[in-house]
Design an enzyme around this catalytic site. Structure first.
Site, mmCIF file in Angstrom:
data_model
loop_
_atom_site.group_PDB
_atom_site.id
_atom_site.type_symbol
_atom_site.label_atom_id
_atom_site.label_comp_id
_atom_site.label_asym_id
_atom_site.label_seq_id
_atom_site.Cartn_x
_atom_site.Cartn_y
_atom_site.Cartn_z
ATOM 1 C CE1 TYR A 199 -4.033 2.038 0.586
ATOM 2 C CE2 TYR A 199 -2.567 3.308 2.008
ATOM 3 C CZ TYR A 199 -3.755 3.188 1.304
ATOM 4 O OH TYR A 199 -4.660 4.212 1.332
ATOM 5 C CB THR A 208 4.156 7.439 3.364
ATOM 6 O OG1 THR A 208 3.131 7.193 4.311
ATOM 7 C CG2 THR A 208 5.169 8.402 3.951
ATOM 8 N NE ARG A 248 17.965 -5.421 39.585
ATOM 9 C CZ ARG A 248 17.805 -4.139 39.265
ATOM 10 N NH1 ARG A 248 16.634 -3.713 38.812
ATOM 11 N NH2 ARG A 248 18.781 -3.286 39.418
ATOM 12 N NE ARG A 270 11.798 3.245 37.179
ATOM 13 C CZ ARG A 270 13.066 2.843 37.041
ATOM 14 N NH1 ARG A 270 13.757 2.439 38.094
ATOM 15 N NH2 ARG A 270 13.639 2.849 35.857
ATOM 16 C CD GLU A 329 -4.347 2.038 10.714
ATOM 17 O OE1 GLU A 329 -5.291 2.825 10.648
ATOM 18 O OE2 GLU A 329 -4.212 1.039 9.977
ATOM 19 C CB SER A 340 0.926 13.162 8.847
ATOM 20 O OG SER A 340 2.022 14.034 9.006
ATOM 21 C CD GLN A 347 11.721 -1.773 39.887
ATOM 22 O OE1 GLN A 347 12.328 -0.697 39.904
ATOM 23 N NE2 GLN A 347 11.976 -2.707 38.991
#
Lengths: 697, 697
Positions: free
Chosen positions: B148, B151, B320, B355, B446, B157, B352
């Protein structure tokens, strides 16, 4: 026959070169003057001289293979280049700085990197005179090649958890190096996988039954005649990484290997050869001074990382045109003098400015902060030599947090700039992909960026307690004491942001950052000391405090450098840098708005004003952005980027680099016969072909 | 002789397997039940069935080469695998879903990917019956392979900026496809570089002197007999990328190439063969419905991307161990019943948790949002078939912003999880490095994640104006109208967060997100309509509004799914998911505090309360985190990660994978003779060797 682009086609008008020239013409100051102001003439002379040597060298001048090859080929080419750099250093009698410059410009980590940056300095700093003669002299001649083996498979940042042991054996007067478990395998050791024949091994020193924790041992690991691992050694490469694949990060395991007594680097602590008695090191704070120096250099490196990423994204954004801003269409003068409307360079879109301009400002903030750290390092060394250690703790604390903050900024910046280049940022030809991958470890080594902030904040909490309790007499002893004292004198202070003009007032901006950092510190001391919150439950806050403090330090250094006595003499330069400084303050303020609001220092209406005003501050530096990145003067050789090079011929570079793709060396690529033809011709009977192979359908 | 790890060594105690088992024993609910609840039995049956087929296939079962090889070898292996997948699909008569599952589990984009995902669907949707017979039938049999091509090198875009032309030539009844400039070269086209012999080319349709903008043409580009490019075509691969290197993203240029009249996909718009007259398409909103479906799938994909990254980081963080949390040391029961203190798993450190846990919550939020989007898609399709288009605009607007938000979250999550794995996250064996590199383009294709937000916000601004002006009668017509109306009824509302208990109240949380989104929308309408701020100057705000709206949608969907009528029957499951939902709300709230403060909806004291309370909410799901990722049930085959696989034998996997590193296939690696030995032996005269090659120094 290789694939070739038609040579008669040109990119759509206007050409990148013309667009960049327009940008350069618009600048309010001379970017060459700024370049000299940033680097000084000596640095520029060295950079240019070394650059010309590299460009003239057949082996080092061509970086084009880097984007096409896998680790196998890149590693071999990198070894060859590393050897060549050693030879050039000998030929030209380069000093440390010149070797560093060559490595910087060549811009590819190599198997010999740790030999120079860790193996030799560790022996120089921690070895006795005898050990320097034994190890350092041959190392300088590359007769031995070393690495620095600390991290283990099971333990990274927590040095106290290292498992490798070095047990002193009185009978043989040797240390027995041993790896008791799989997790005790040394891991991640740069230069170890393939190249090194010696290693500094950090191992728990055990003598007379007692464990004295990790100590450095110089251990020969490979046979110097044929490079085979010595008996008792299993050594190899740890395998492919996200980046840094031109380095042979390695692992090593020792099976009760005896090394001579002289292996323990003994300048500070040692073991008596005869009795096995451990001799305690003198308590020395001098090592902390060195750390400040190393970290100042990391901050200055962050500066060029930020600036380099910004250079690519800013230049490409000046060339890349997309759509049209209805309210402000881009116009171009035709050769006949008529005007036509063309597409708008993405640099004119506010969102692009919002994403990129703060990165330029961060680069300059790191520049002035790194310079100030160097100044303070020298001042502190002087003081320490006079027995005055009063600066050390503050300097060391700030340098930990600044290493964390500036490398975190730099890591984000590369990836943000890559993404801001749109689709083409994803091509390796952007120069930002491998750059990100290779720079990333900086956020982990020389102190993990999260753990480091605990050092910074622990010091700041201590300072707060000391000032609160009245123990600190001199309120101006250090910068931290100063701003904490100011806060405690008026903890209900409010900002002076009444009109947008106040948002360009350096004093008002600095006060805001001081208040916010001190507020967070005070709240944390309260939580820990009064509410008995555990250290673990405070870790998120501890990270924030370090960040707030270091943002304040950067704001303070930047503002001082361009608004105070020593500001640049050239007025246009000075004004341009002042705008950048204000942008740095406001972008940081805008990003951290919630802290400022939460502390009560600003109110919602002020937050809205900051948010709106920030957009106009972006515009204020818009004419200068190309000149601001040009001033860093990165050679195209360093950038190695189709999008970011000096001339702006983005599309010619992209196509020229695509022509070199190995798959394009034949118009029908490898793989067709084996994997594509059998599918297509599986139902071959259905096809009829024209003479020219066009299917009749 | 290859490098081998000593087989007798084990990792330090406690073993990863035992640590993971402890975590699993701690969970408050059954992770198998949650797995069925998430996926349903059908999906799990298909996944398991396809998995077994792949694991049994010699070509597809082994992914180990992926981490060691460069693009050259990986591309060939990927082509071979792609061919094999086509064969398996034929053998097992797989339907669309099953083929998709095989590709998902194999987890490597291939040269045939766009053939299936874009080439064929475009013909199916936009082709006439004649064209389907001509192109789709052979495509289904892989007799032709397509791509396809939209671009271009100079335009991504902005589709309206495309330069390629297709000019109708009456005399020959053909379209002349032409690339007028270098920048008009099609670029980034997956499958084009090597594999495709056909392309859908988006080109500006010009007929009778008038330009009708981009239209799709099916163009044969390579000879079907020998795969050589047809006359007038220059085609090749665009070169190496940051990821996706198993795909042959290509470029193509056309030099006045004639293609037959049938090439223009003519279901909607067409050109009269004889007169050349352009026939305007009927105005169809149906295409927007399809976009919602595609985006719902992207949101559901974000879910598994987030969950997969979290699976690796969470499991490894349970294994860990590093240092010790003084206030809460980790204890282990010895076989003899005694207790010993061991190092603390990093999962116990608040930083941790801070995060990682929000990423788990985001995965579940995407799950429930994707499901709701699917439900609404079907409801809307039903309505549209009855001629009712009232849902479409709202649904389409939200789906644009949700695609942007969830893929942005997913991209960040992979990299955040990789970094949260410390040093080993940087090893490709973590499984997160290539995963990040290959997933990244989702943020661009997309619909670019920044541009998309303009669609969402434009709709929301319109909705605000419509409600403000009283044009909207039904205040409950859509979710957006509903919350905007609520806000306008009480724009001075304040939050109900009086005590921490209120922070777990779904109603109170939902109200906060509604207020914040509506506040931002109202402010933007004021800025544009009253203050005359340009659209360009509003872009940053526009992005924020879309994000705020979509966070609200996610919060709303998640809360509804686990607190309302259709909540899970199993009480332990339901409670666990409720905690995750609250965590999602609070982590989003905490991250966006400045918006909530700026709107005046919460005051600084409440912001502090949220920040503090959030740490305890993290703790509330601590016992469940391993079970929460286990519930996604990713096969080890998919994860391909030494750190994250089900059994937790992290260190055994790391060393086993290192043994396969090509450099380790000989104890003296390639490169020694050429590049290292000459340096070391440059001053050979200085060396004397022991029998065993140890240097006498």
């Amino acid at each position: 026959m290789a694939v070739q682009f038609p040579k008669h086609l040109k990119p759509i008008e206007p050409q990148g070169k013309a667009l960049l020239q327009q940008e350069r013409d618009k600048a309010t100051f001379n970017s060459d003057s700024l370049k000299k102001y940033i680097y000084g003439n000596d640095y520029l002379e060295i950079r240019e001289r070394i650059l010309q040597i590299l460009l003239a060298d057949p082996l080092l001048s061509d970086k084009s293979h880097r984007y096409y090859n896998g680790r196998d080929i890149r590693f071999q080419k990198s070894l060859a280049a590393a050897k060549r750099l050693v030879e050039l250093a000998r030929i030209h009698k380069w000093n440390e700085e010149e070797v560093g410059m060559a490595e910087y410009l060549f811009d590819e980590p190599s198997a010999f990197r740790l030999h120079r940056s860790m193996f030799m300095p560790t022996i120089a700093n921690q070895g006795t005179e005898e050990q320097k003669k034994l190890y350092l002299e041959p190392a300088l001649k590359h007769e031995i090649i070393g690495c620095y083996a600390q991290t283990e498979l099971g333990h990274g940042s927590n040095v106290r958890g290292l498992e490798t042991t070095a047990t002193y054996h009185l009978e043989t007067q040797t240390f027995i190096i041993n790896s008791p478990t799989l997790t005790s395998s040394k891991w991640w050791i740069g230069g170890l996988g393939v190249a090194a024949n010696h290693a500094i091994v950090m191992a728990r020193l055990i003598t007379r039954g007692k464990d004295y924790g990790p100590h450095p041992f110089v251990v020969q690991i490979r046979n110097l005649e044929n490079h085979e691992p010595l008996a008792g050694v299993v050594v190899g490469d740890i395998g492919p990484k996200f980046g840094f694949n031109t380095v042979d990060n390695g692992f090593i395991l020792f099976d009760h290997m005896h090394v001579p007594h002289v292996a323990l680097l003994a300048r500070y602590s040692s073991v008596d050869k005869i009795t096995g008695e451990y001799i305690t090191p003198p308590n020395s704070k001098l090592a902390y001074g060195t750390m400040v120096y190393v970290r100042a250099n990391i901050v200055l490196e962050s500066r060029v990382v930020l600036a380099r990423a910004a250079t690519v994204a800013i230049r490409y954004s000046a060339v890349r045109s997309q759509g049209s801003d209805a309210a402000n269409p881009k116009k171009l003068t035709n050769p006949d003098g008529t005007i036509k409307v063309v597409e708008t360079p993405v640099l004119d879109y506010t969102m692009q400015q919002y994403r990129l301009f703060p990165i330029i400002a961060q680069a300059y903030a790191c520049h002035f902060t790194g310079q100030e750290m160097h100044r303070m390092y020298h001042e502190n060394q002087q003081k320490m030599s006079e027995g005055d250690f009063s600066y050390l703790a503050d300097l060391h604390a700030s340098s930990s947090g600044l290493k964390s903050l500036t490398t975190t900024l730099a890591v984000s910046a590369i990836e943000d700039c890559r993404r801001a280049c749109g689709g083409h940022g994803y091509s390796l030809f952007s120069g930002l992909g491998q750059f990100y991958q290779d720079y990333l470890p900086k956020a982990t080594w020389e102190g993990d960026n999260y753990l480091l902030t605990q050092q910074t904040t622990r010091y700041l909490l201590k300072t707060m307690r000391s000032v609160q309790s009245g123990k600190t007499k001199d309120k101006n002893a250090t910068f931290s004491i100063e701003y904490i004292s100011e806060y405690l004198a008026n903890p209900q202070a409010k900002s002076h942001f009444t009109t947008v003009a106040d948002l360009s007032n350096p004093e008002a901006l600095l006060s805001a950052f001081k208040f916010r950092a001190a507020f967070l510190i005070e709240k944390a001391v309260y939580a820990i000391d009064i509410e008995q919150t555990s250290w673990n439950d405070m870790l998120v806050e501890i990270y924030r405090i370090s960040r707030a403090h270091c943002q304040l330090v950067m704001v303070s250094n930047f503002l001082a450098a361009v608004f105070n006595n020593n500001k640049p003499v050239d007025a246009t330069l000075c004004q341009a840098l002042q705008r950048v400084a204000i942008l740095f303050c406001l972008s940081t303020l805008e990003q951290e708005t919630s802290d400022f609001l939460t502390s009560g220092y600003i109110v919602p209406a002020q937050a809205l004003m900051i948010k709106q005003h920030f957009i106009s501050v972006l515009k204020s530096i818009r004419p200068d952005v190309v000149a601001l990145v040009d001033a860093f003067g990165f050679p195209d050789y360093l950038l190695n980027s189709a999008l970011g090079e000096n001339e702006g011929d983005v599309y010619e570079k992209m196509t020229a680099m695509a022509e070199k793709e190995p798959l394009n060396q034949s118009v029908v690529a490898e793989g067709y016969q084996n994997y594509i033809r059998p599918l297509i011709h599986g139902g071959k009977a259905n096809w009829k072909f024209d003479n020219d192979g066009i299917a009749r359908l």
